[in-house]
Design a protein around this motif. Structure first.
Motif, mmCIF file in Angstrom:
data_model
loop_
_atom_site.group_PDB
_atom_site.id
_atom_site.type_symbol
_atom_site.label_atom_id
_atom_site.label_comp_id
_atom_site.label_asym_id
_atom_site.label_seq_id
_atom_site.Cartn_x
_atom_site.Cartn_y
_atom_site.Cartn_z
ATOM 1 N N PHE A 148 0.807 -1.221 0.000
ATOM 2 C CA PHE A 148 0.000 0.000 0.000
ATOM 3 C C PHE A 148 0.836 1.265 0.000
ATOM 4 N N ARG A 149 2.142 1.151 -0.262
ATOM 5 C CA ARG A 149 3.005 2.326 -0.369
ATOM 6 C C ARG A 149 3.751 2.299 -1.701
ATOM 7 N N GLY A 150 4.093 3.484 -2.195
ATOM 8 C CA GLY A 150 4.912 3.575 -3.390
ATOM 9 C C GLY A 150 4.172 3.496 -4.700
ATOM 10 N N ALA A 151 2.828 3.501 -4.664
ATOM 11 C CA ALA A 151 2.023 3.427 -5.887
ATOM 12 C C ALA A 151 0.692 4.119 -5.626
ATOM 13 N N PRO A 152 -0.042 4.501 -6.680
ATOM 14 C CA PRO A 152 -1.305 5.218 -6.496
ATOM 15 C C PRO A 152 -2.459 4.380 -5.953
ATOM 16 N N THR A 157 -5.161 11.422 -13.154
ATOM 17 C CA THR A 157 -5.904 10.286 -12.616
ATOM 18 C C THR A 157 -5.869 10.282 -11.093
ATOM 19 N N GLY A 158 -6.898 9.672 -10.505
ATOM 20 C CA GLY A 158 -7.016 9.648 -9.054
ATOM 21 C C GLY A 158 -6.152 8.580 -8.414
ATOM 22 N N ARG A 159 -6.219 8.543 -7.092
ATOM 23 C CA ARG A 159 -5.447 7.562 -6.327
ATOM 24 C C ARG A 159 -6.322 6.964 -5.241
ATOM 25 N N ILE A 160 -6.002 5.759 -4.849
ATOM 26 C CA ILE A 160 -6.702 5.076 -3.758
ATOM 27 C C ILE A 160 -5.703 4.946 -2.616
ATOM 28 N N GLU A 161 -5.930 5.706 -1.561
ATOM 29 C CA GLU A 161 -4.959 5.787 -0.461
ATOM 30 C C GLU A 161 -5.359 4.887 0.696
ATOM 31 N N HIS A 162 -4.421 4.064 1.101
ATOM 32 C CA HIS A 162 -4.611 3.226 2.287
ATOM 33 C C HIS A 162 -4.708 4.100 3.530
ATOM 34 N N GLN A 163 -5.732 3.845 4.355
ATOM 35 C CA GLN A 163 -5.930 4.612 5.586
ATOM 36 C C GLN A 163 -5.578 3.826 6.840
ATOM 37 N N ALA A 164 -5.954 2.543 6.859
ATOM 38 C CA ALA A 164 -5.728 1.776 8.094
ATOM 39 C C ALA A 164 -5.898 0.289 7.836
ATOM 40 N N THR A 181 -7.107 -20.414 7.797
ATOM 41 C CA THR A 181 -7.702 -19.388 6.943
ATOM 42 C C THR A 181 -7.237 -18.035 7.448
ATOM 43 N N GLY A 182 -6.535 -17.288 6.591
ATOM 44 C CA GLY A 182 -6.041 -15.974 6.975
ATOM 45 C C GLY A 182 -6.990 -14.880 6.519
ATOM 46 N N GLU A 183 -6.953 -13.733 7.200
ATOM 47 C CA GLU A 183 -7.834 -12.639 6.836
ATOM 48 C C GLU A 183 -7.163 -11.305 7.109
ATOM 49 N N LEU A 184 -7.407 -10.345 6.214
ATOM 50 C CA LEU A 184 -6.909 -8.985 6.353
ATOM 51 C C LEU A 184 -8.026 -8.034 5.969
ATOM 52 N N GLN A 185 -8.310 -7.044 6.826
ATOM 53 C CA GLN A 185 -9.334 -6.052 6.529
ATOM 54 C C GLN A 185 -8.704 -4.673 6.592
ATOM 55 N N VAL A 186 -8.947 -3.846 5.536
ATOM 56 C CA VAL A 186 -8.305 -2.542 5.426
ATOM 57 C C VAL A 186 -9.338 -1.481 5.046
ATOM 58 N N ARG A 187 -8.965 -0.222 5.234
ATOM 59 C CA ARG A 187 -9.816 0.906 4.829
ATOM 60 C C ARG A 187 -9.010 1.829 3.923
ATOM 61 N N ASN A 188 -9.653 2.320 2.843
ATOM 62 C CA ASN A 188 -9.009 3.200 1.869
ATOM 63 C C ASN A 188 -9.895 4.409 1.569
ATOM 64 N N GLN A 189 -9.275 5.468 1.048
ATOM 65 C CA GLN A 189 -10.013 6.616 0.516
ATOM 66 C C GLN A 189 -9.685 6.782 -0.969
ATOM 67 N N TRP A 190 -10.715 7.121 -1.752
ATOM 68 C CA TRP A 190 -10.563 7.359 -3.179
ATOM 69 C C TRP A 190 -10.480 8.861 -3.392
ATOM 70 N N ILE A 191 -9.323 9.350 -3.837
ATOM 71 C CA ILE A 191 -9.051 10.783 -3.899
ATOM 72 C C ILE A 191 -8.767 11.176 -5.351
ATOM 73 N N ALA A 192 -9.523 12.133 -5.873
ATOM 74 C CA ALA A 192 -9.368 12.576 -7.255
ATOM 75 C C ALA A 192 -8.071 13.340 -7.435
ATOM 76 N N ALA A 193 -7.700 13.574 -8.697
ATOM 77 C CA ALA A 193 -6.490 14.344 -8.993
ATOM 78 C C ALA A 193 -6.559 15.750 -8.423
ATOM 79 N N THR A 194 -7.792 16.237 -8.192
ATOM 80 C CA THR A 194 -7.999 17.568 -7.599
ATOM 81 C C THR A 194 -7.870 17.557 -6.080
ATOM 82 N N ASN A 195 -7.565 16.372 -5.510
ATOM 83 C CA ASN A 195 -7.470 16.142 -4.062
ATOM 84 C C ASN A 195 -8.826 16.117 -3.373
ATOM 85 N N GLU A 196 -9.893 16.043 -4.144
ATOM 86 C CA GLU A 196 -11.229 15.885 -3.570
ATOM 87 C C GLU A 196 -11.445 14.414 -3.197
#
Length: 285
Positions: free
Chosen positions: A8-12, A70-77, A86-101
């Motif tokens: 979740f780092r180093g890429a959009p 183009t926008g980016r999907i940023e990992h939040q937590a 059985t393994g499991e991972l749950q994450v939260r992301n924000q979808w942020i436009a090129a305008t930072n909206e």
């Protein structure tokens, strides 16, 4: 043995890379995370396994263009993890436009399980209209994507060096190879041979997903994606550009579920059809 890593780092946008069997054979392409001889360096936004979409309130979150349009999907937590058979991972992301909206958010759950024929990776993506109404627009550019190992492509090489590879595409309805693009089916499989070993990837569309059975954005060069939003593009409805739009009202959410089956052998020896039947039966309970 390492199966995959959540990156979740180093890429959009986040992705799962690499995807490995117990012997270290890769199911997905290395580029652009790693430079490996013999791989074609195209579509830098095809990062192993990922979820994105090319038309969200008019913004493109699928491609990664150098002009920063183009926008980016940023990992939040990381919300939770679970280890065991059985393994499991749950994450939260924000979808942020090129305008930072901030356009929307998502909560994504990954579930990992080893089975006799390979590995199950369950992906549950809940898109949340946290910042107003969200319109998921009609475009072929989406949504759950896999960029397969270059060695199992239907066609390999580029330009004048392009030739038939070992790959085979087949869906639940029997559509094969290039004829499977844009067709609707509950599952689709892409397999091929590397160093004498047959491996494949199947994607299962959950029966409760919108537009089930989904359309398949599956290409001879190695893109393999399930897309419930591409009705206009896939069915060539030139006079209905918004035919596949799906709207999430403000404050509401939409959940999409898929199973990716990384398997040994082809779709027959890996019993892909039976595994899908079992998946659908469990979903109905």
């Amino acid at each position: 043995h390492l199966f995959t890593e959540y990156r979740f780092r180093g890429a959009p946008k986040p992705c799962l890379y690499p995807i490995l069997d117990a012997e270290g054979l890769a199911y997905t392409r290395h580029w652009p995370m790693k430079k490996v001889d013999g791989e074609v360096h195209d579509h830098d936004w095809h990062r192993s396994v990922w979820f994105a979409h090319g038309l969200v309130n008019g913004h493109d979150f699928w491609r990664e263009l150098p002009d920063n349009s183009t926008g980016r999907i940023e990992h939040q937590a990381i919300l939770s993890t679970h280890s065991g058979a059985t393994g499991e991972l749950q994450v939260r992301n924000q979808w942020i436009a090129a305008t930072n909206e901030i356009i929307c958010s998502d909560t994504t759950r990954y579930r990992f399980e080893r089975v006799a024929e390979g590995y199950f990776l369950d992906c549950e993506v809940t898109l949340q209209a946290t910042h107003g109404e969200v319109v998921l627009g009609d475009t072929e550019e989406g949504a759950l994507g896999v960029r397969i190992n270059e060695g199992i492509r239907l066609m390999v090489g580029k330009g004048k060096d392009r030739k038939r590879g070992t790959g085979k595409i087949v869906n639940a309805n029997g559509d094969t190879d290039r004829s499977a693009w844009g067709q609707r089916a509950p599952w689709c499989d892409y397999s091929g041979t590397i160093d004498g070993k047959r491996i494949g990837i199947a994607i299962f569309d959950h029966p409760k997903n919108p537009s089930h059975p989904t359309w398949w954005h599956v290409r001879d060069y190695g893109l393999f994606a399930a897309n419930p939003f591409g009705k206009h593009d896939f069915e060539k409805l030139k006079d209905r550009p918004n035919a596949g739009d799906i709207t999430i009202p403000a404050g509401r959410e939409l959940t999409l579920r898929y199973r990716i089956f990384f398997h040994h052998g082809d779709e027959k020896s890996a019993a892909v059809a039976q595994h899908y039947t079992d998946y659908a039966a469990a979903a109905a309970r």
